[in-house]
Design a protein around this motif. Structure first.
Motif, PDB file in Angstrom:
ATOM      1  N   GLU A 172       0.832  -1.202   0.000  1.00 40.98           N
ATOM      2  CA  GLU A 172       0.000   0.000   0.000  1.00 40.98           C
ATOM      3  C   GLU A 172       0.869   1.256   0.000  1.00 40.98           C
ATOM      4  N   ALA A 176       0.946   4.129  -2.985  1.00 40.87           N
ATOM      5  CA  ALA A 176       0.679   5.538  -2.683  1.00 40.87           C
ATOM      6  C   ALA A 176       1.873   6.406  -3.071  1.00 40.87           C
ATOM      7  N   THR A 245      -7.217   9.898  -6.494  1.00 43.92           N
ATOM      8  CA  THR A 245      -6.941   8.773  -5.602  1.00 43.92           C
ATOM      9  C   THR A 245      -8.056   8.621  -4.570  1.00 43.92           C
ATOM     10  N   ASN A 246      -8.461   9.757  -3.984  1.00 45.82           N
ATOM     11  CA  ASN A 246      -9.550   9.719  -3.007  1.00 45.82           C
ATOM     12  C   ASN A 246     -10.849   9.225  -3.642  1.00 45.82           C
ATOM     13  N   LYS A 249     -10.709   5.539  -3.923  1.00 47.76           N
ATOM     14  CA  LYS A 249     -10.775   4.859  -2.624  1.00 47.76           C
ATOM     15  C   LYS A 249     -12.169   4.966  -1.981  1.00 47.76           C
ATOM     16  N   TYR A 250     -12.690   6.212  -1.917  1.00 44.68           N
ATOM     17  CA  TYR A 250     -13.931   6.411  -1.152  1.00 44.68           C
ATOM     18  C   TYR A 250     -15.064   7.003  -1.980  1.00 44.68           C
ATOM     19  N   SER A 254     -15.204   4.625  -6.905  1.00 43.45           N
ATOM     20  CA  SER A 254     -15.216   3.314  -6.258  1.00 43.45           C
ATOM     21  C   SER A 254     -16.434   2.500  -6.718  1.00 43.45           C
TER      22      SER A 254
END
Lengths: 335, 118
Positions: A172, A176, A245-246, A249-250, A254
């Motif tokens: 991870e 990142a 990226t966010n 992920k969320y 997603s």
């Protein structure tokens, strides 16, 4: 062999010698022991913008109203030459009345005539004015490059140190870190590009490309062309990377049907502003995170710290939104 | 009293990193700030124990900050990619400890020790 033949041979010899001297690309003088010019080549006349008739038979220091009466040259010919048979690449700087400042390398060689007690001196003058200037320019460019390289390494070090390692797996962390490194590398590429890639358009396309899993995932709406300064490219590249990226992920990215819409406008005036909006939709219901992570901090800092702008992050239930406002410097003008 | 350090660095990621490292080492950080004007404003309110300066702040040099620190008796170090920062930033930077760039925690500790003898 009669006198006639001898004269012809001597004359041919002289013509040949003159021919050889003329083919030498650098200025050259042949002086006798009293420093009177016996011969000079074409390169000499051309480089120093003088005439053959004003040169041959003249004393070296009287040439061109005494423009060769240079203290360094006097020292070379008066003191150094009598003690050694040759002087190679002796550097002389002189400001000539008509042709300006010249930096020259002088090479002098004494040639003895075996049938005669007198001797001749060959003086070659290599004009290195241009070469010296180019070397100085190269040195400056090289110094700047060295400085930039260290700065980029500083940036990479800081990114590695700032990417969260606590409570995550090695994989991870690597993902990142490499994502951020890529955003820096992309920004560097665009900022140094000589193909006019320093536009917001090119930057958005490049930054969102890794996240375009389907053609309609990230939609860039028609927006005005804008050229960016290099520090704006760096900050916006990292900002877009963190937002994307966010989203993966969320946020909207997603979910299979989720999309992001990006558009921007330029507010003209005494202090032009860039307004860029990032709108997510079609993702899971959004909840405001309990704590703000480094990514969010990076987003704020990237825009506020030295672009003097701000980012408003809006956690709407239907989809996350961000409004980025950046004051545009003169360097970043709309084209 | 907690020791304070002013950080002047124009690159935001490096500035954030220096702040985190120095806070971990027990310093209270003033700034970081990216420009000369921000730094001079901070100095009007509070004089730090020490300062850490980047030399080239993009379109300006840190020199006026260094001069202000010198005249107020605040020791400072640079964190610069230049081997001889005084050639770029002027005589006020001659002989000043340089933590270098990239700036490692180790070289930071070394220059801080030079500036604040026990």
């Amino acid at each position: 062999m009669d006198l006639e033949d001898l004269y012809r041979i001597l004359r041919t010899g002289h013509v040949q010698a003159q021919g050889i001297v003329d083919t030498v690309p650098d200025p050259m003088l042949v002086l006798d022991s009293a420093l009177t010019v016996q011969s000079a080549n074409r390169a000499f006349f051309r480089t120093f913008a003088v005439d053959r008739y004003d040169t041959i038979g003249q004393h070296l220091y009287d040439l061109g109203n005494g423009q060769w009466d240079i203290p360094e040259l006097r020292r070379l010919l008066g003191e150094v030459i009598p003690k050694s048979s040759a002087v190679i690449d002796y550097k002389v700087e002189h400001d000539f009345p008509h042709i300006g400042k010249k930096i020259m390398l002088l090479t002098a060689r004494t040639v003895f005539n075996p049938d005669n007690v007198s001797h001749l001196m060959l003086l070659s003058i290599v004009d290195i004015t241009d070469r010296s200037r180019k070397e100085a320019e190269f040195e400056a460019v090289f110094g700047e490059l060295r400085h930039r390289l260290k700065n980029v390494l500083g940036l990479v070090r800081a990114l590695a140190n700032q990417t969260k390692a606590e409570g995550v797996s090695g994989e991870e962390y690597r993902t990142a870190f490499l994502g951020r490194l890529q955003a820096v590398a992309d920004a560097n590429d665009l900022a140094l590009s000589d193909h006019g890639d320093d536009s917001l358009d090119a930057l958005v396309a490049r930054a969102t490309k890794p996240f375009q899993t389907a053609p309609e995932t990230i939609i860039v709406e028609p927006s005005p062309p804008l050229t960016l300064a290099s520090k704006e490219i760096m900050s916006l590249s990292l900002l877009l990377h963190e937002l994307a990226t966010n989203a993966v992920k969320y946020g909207a990215l997603s979910a299979p049907a989720g999309t992001v819409r990006i558009r921007w406008e330029v507010e003209q005036g005494d202090h032009p502003l860039l307004r860029l909006s990032w709108r997510e939709s079609g993702g899971p219901p959004v909840r405001k995170p309990a704590s703000t992570g480094y990514g969010t901090q990076l987003i704020q800092f990237a825009i506020a710290y030295n672009l003097g702008g701000n980012v408003e992050q809006n956690y709407r239930t239907e989809g996350f939104e961000a409004e980025i406002v950046v004051p545009l410097e003169r360097a970043a003008r709309p084209d | 009293m907690q020791k304070t350090i002013l950080i002047v660095e124009d690159e935001f990621i490096i500035a954030m990193d220096l702040k985190v490292i120095l806070e971990r080492l027990g310093w209270r950080v003033l700034g970081p700030v990216p420009k000369v004007a921000n730094a001079l404003r901070l100095l009007e309110d509070e004089l730090p124990t020490l300062a850490l300066l980047d030399v080239n702040l993009g379109d300006q040099l840190v020199t006026p900050v260094a001069e202000a620190l010198r005249s107020r008796g605040v020791p400072f170090a640079v964190a610069s990619a230049y081997d001889k920062p005084e050639l770029i930033g002027g005589a006020v930077l001659a002989g000043v400890p340089n933590a270098g760039k990239p700036t490692s925690e180790w070289s930071l500790l070394e220059v801080l020790a030079k500036l604040s003898p026990p």
